[in-house]
Design an enzyme around this catalytic site. Structure first.
Site, PDB file in Angstrom:
ATOM      1  N   GLU A 145       0.801  -1.232   0.000  1.00 51.66           N
ATOM      2  CA  GLU A 145       0.000   0.000   0.000  1.00 51.66           C
ATOM      3  C   GLU A 145       0.833   1.281   0.000  1.00 51.66           C
ATOM      4  O   GLU A 145       0.505   2.228   0.712  1.00 51.66           O
ATOM      5  CB  GLU A 145      -0.948   0.010   1.214  1.00 51.66           C
ATOM      6  CG  GLU A 145      -1.913  -1.145   1.206  1.00 51.66           C
ATOM      7  CD  GLU A 145      -2.752  -1.233   2.479  1.00 51.66           C
ATOM      8  OE1 GLU A 145      -3.940  -1.553   2.354  1.00 51.66           O
ATOM      9  OE2 GLU A 145      -2.233  -1.009   3.586  1.00 51.66           O
TER      10      GLU A 145
HETATM   11  C1  TNX Z   1      -4.551  -3.982   4.514  1.00 59.47           C
HETATM   12  S1  TNX Z   1      -2.988  -6.343   4.121  1.00 59.47           S
HETATM   13  C2  TNX Z   1      -3.283  -3.764   5.033  1.00 59.47           C
HETATM   14  C3  TNX Z   1      -3.154  -3.334   6.419  1.00 59.47           C
HETATM   15  C4  TNX Z   1      -4.480  -3.189   7.094  1.00 59.47           C
HETATM   16  C5  TNX Z   1      -5.368  -4.325   6.701  1.00 59.47           C
HETATM   17  C6  TNX Z   1      -6.675  -4.353   7.432  1.00 59.47           C
HETATM   18  C7  TNX Z   1      -1.876  -5.336   4.007  1.00 59.47           C
HETATM   19  C8  TNX Z   1      -0.634  -5.837   3.500  1.00 59.47           C
HETATM   20  N1  TNX Z   1      -2.126  -4.076   4.370  1.00 59.47           N
HETATM   21  O1  TNX Z   1      -2.419  -2.134   6.484  1.00 59.47           O
HETATM   22  O2  TNX Z   1      -4.271  -3.197   8.480  1.00 59.47           O
HETATM   23  O3  TNX Z   1      -5.599  -4.235   5.327  1.00 59.47           O
HETATM   24  O4  TNX Z   1      -7.391  -5.494   7.127  1.00 59.47           O
END
Ligand code: TNX
Length: 489
Positions: free
Chosen positions: A301
């Protein structure tokens, strides 16, 4: 004998019935190299039984639980074990202490649930006669705990370690830093914790582990057969670091601490040299705290980092990890930066094909599977679940259990799957009760997918074995979700 989770490779109850009975005279005979496992087993059994259960190296014949190393079938590998019980005793054999620990977890589940009581309970303490031969399908069976969004104290982490070890989980991934908090002491950058660790989602006090506390967690996990994989997420998910040191920001201005739940708004400054000094220092201190093979460097992300910057960043950071003698683990986006074949990308998507992952597999990487719509323990069970999120959907027990890691991703054959992981993100979770309500009963489902051969996969069998775990969870004080899919006793 047929009640163990994860389901063993083979279970052969004795055709004549019969059982071993643990008594006040029982001794635990542990060979050289198995004493620590013997003490661990004794520590599990003493509170409820009230028996002395001395751990000895002496050979005895009757009335023993014996833990033997060596002399086992090669197919058991490093983590497999054989368990044989008859009227005279129980023998667990394995090639390594890790294998013996796995046998001990099965033995625990063959004893009545009250054996988990932490105070004196009523027997009889019987183990059905028979033989189990068992070894894992996948080498990597992980659980992840996000201690960044909400901080969990060392005792809360140990409690979770105890719980996951019961299901033969062998890797604990700790998400140690995110926008809302930095949780591991880094001596060369002290404000990361003293300031960056001082809050959490919702504005609570946060917290962090000193290096001494962290080492203690790592050894507590190791004694239960679990390696800790520390994660420092970068270049995104770094607001806590950016808030702690103004010089890490491209504009030289520190943002405020963050206590919300948005993702994807922060980035380390890719073109500043100090960024790489910072990352190098953090990884060096982290590697020194890590006996395990992997350092997890996040990579998910990074919405405010351009793709060329993202690649530039990781092309400098990936070699740092290797220079420290560690392998890289990271979320699957990291594949964009072409990590070495020794790297372990972790798939967290919700679709059953992914071009990045297929590329990595073609280059020879193994993949760790944690599909968000199957294995994310922070997803709600249904629309009424009081905790958790739902961006990847609702995950009931049959969803968590009903997929095959060996065929799940197109173009990713079983031989390219390192294993599975069940992540638990903590935006909505504040204490052990919350952790347990989300992890149970889904964590045992993911653990079974990671351990048990696909030939044992059977929803009817799993449902009934899961129901039989409930009295154990009650003894252990685990507040679990009473899924309507299971006929709880
Ligand atoms: C996505 S999964 C994220 C996290 C969040 C999560 C909540 C991932 C690699 N990144 O930063 O906490 O969703 O479900």
């Amino acid at each position: 004998m047929n009640q163990v989770i994860p389901a063993p490779v083979s279970v052969a109850p004795d055709r004549n019935g019969g059982e071993f009975r643990l008594t006040s005279q029982t001794v635990i005979q542990a060979e050289r190299g198995a004493q620590r496992v013997g003490e661990y087993l004794a520590g599990l059994l003493r509170p409820a039984t009230g028996y002395r259960l001395p751990v000895t190296g002496d050979r005895r014949s009757d009335g023993t639980i014996s833990l033997a190393l060596g002399r086992v079938d090669a197919q058991l590998g490093d983590e497999g074990y054989e368990l044989e019980a008859d009227r005279r005793g129980v023998e667990i054999k394995a090639r390594t202490a890790a294998g013996l620990l796995n046998g001990v977890q099965s033995l625990r589940q063959l004893l009545p649930a009250q054996v988990e009581s932490r105070s004196l309970a009523r027997g009889p303490w019987t183990v059905p006669a028979g033989r189990i031969v068992d070894y894992p399908r996948f080498a990597h069976r992980g659980a992840m705990l996000d201690v960044a969004r909400h901080f969990f104290a060392p005792d809360e982490v140990k409690r979770y370690i105890d719980q996951i070890s019961l299901y033969k989980i062998n890797e604990l991934h700790l998400h140690l830093a995110d926008d809302q908090g930095w949780r591991i002491e880094i001596k060369s950058w002290p404000r990361l914790t003293t300031y960056g660790g001082s809050t959490e989602v919702g504005g609570g006090p946060g917290g962090y582990y000193t290096q001494e506390q962290y080492r203690d967690l790592v050894s507590y996990a190791a004694a239960r057969g679990i390696a800790v994989i520390p994660e420092i997420d970068m270049p995104g998910h770094t607001n806590a670091a950016l808030a702690s040191y103004a010089e890490l920001n491209c504009d030289g201005v520190a943002p405020p601490l963050y206590t919300g739940t948005d993702v994807g708004f922060s980035s380390l400054c890719i073109d500043k040299e100090i960024t790489y000094r910072f990352v190098g220092d953090v990884l060096r201190e982290l590697a020194a705290l890590t006996p395990g093979e992997y350092l997890h460097i996040g990579g998910d992300e990074a919405h405010v980092t351009t793709e060329p910057d993202y690649i530039k960043f990781f092309q400098r950071v990936l070699p740092m990890v290797e220079a420290l003698g560690k392998k890289v683990s990271g979320w699957h986006e990291l594949i964009k930066a072409t990590p070495a074949v020794s790297a372990l990308p972790q798939y967290w998507g919700t679709t059953n094909s992914n071009a990045l992952v297929t590329d990595a597999v073609a280059r020879g990487n193994k993949i760790l599977l944690s599909p968000a719509n199957k294995s994310y323990l922070d997803m709600k069970y249904d629309e009424n679940t009081p905790l958790g999120l739902s961006w990847a959907g609702f995950i009931e027990v049959d969803d968590a259990y009903g997929w095959d890691p060996g065929t799940y991703l197109q173009g990713v054959p079983e031989s390219s799957v390192a294993g599975v992981e069940a992540p638990l993100w903590s935006e909505t979770l504040e204490n052990s009760d919350h952790i347990e309500f989300m992890a149970f009963p889904r964590l045992p489902a993911i653990a079974e997918l990671g351990w048990s051969p696909w030939s044992t996969h059977d929803w009817a069998s799993f449902r009934s074995r899961l129901a039989a775990q409930a009295p154990r969870w009650t003894e252990l004080g685990i507040d679990f979700y009473r899924s309507p899919q299971i006929d709880w006793p």
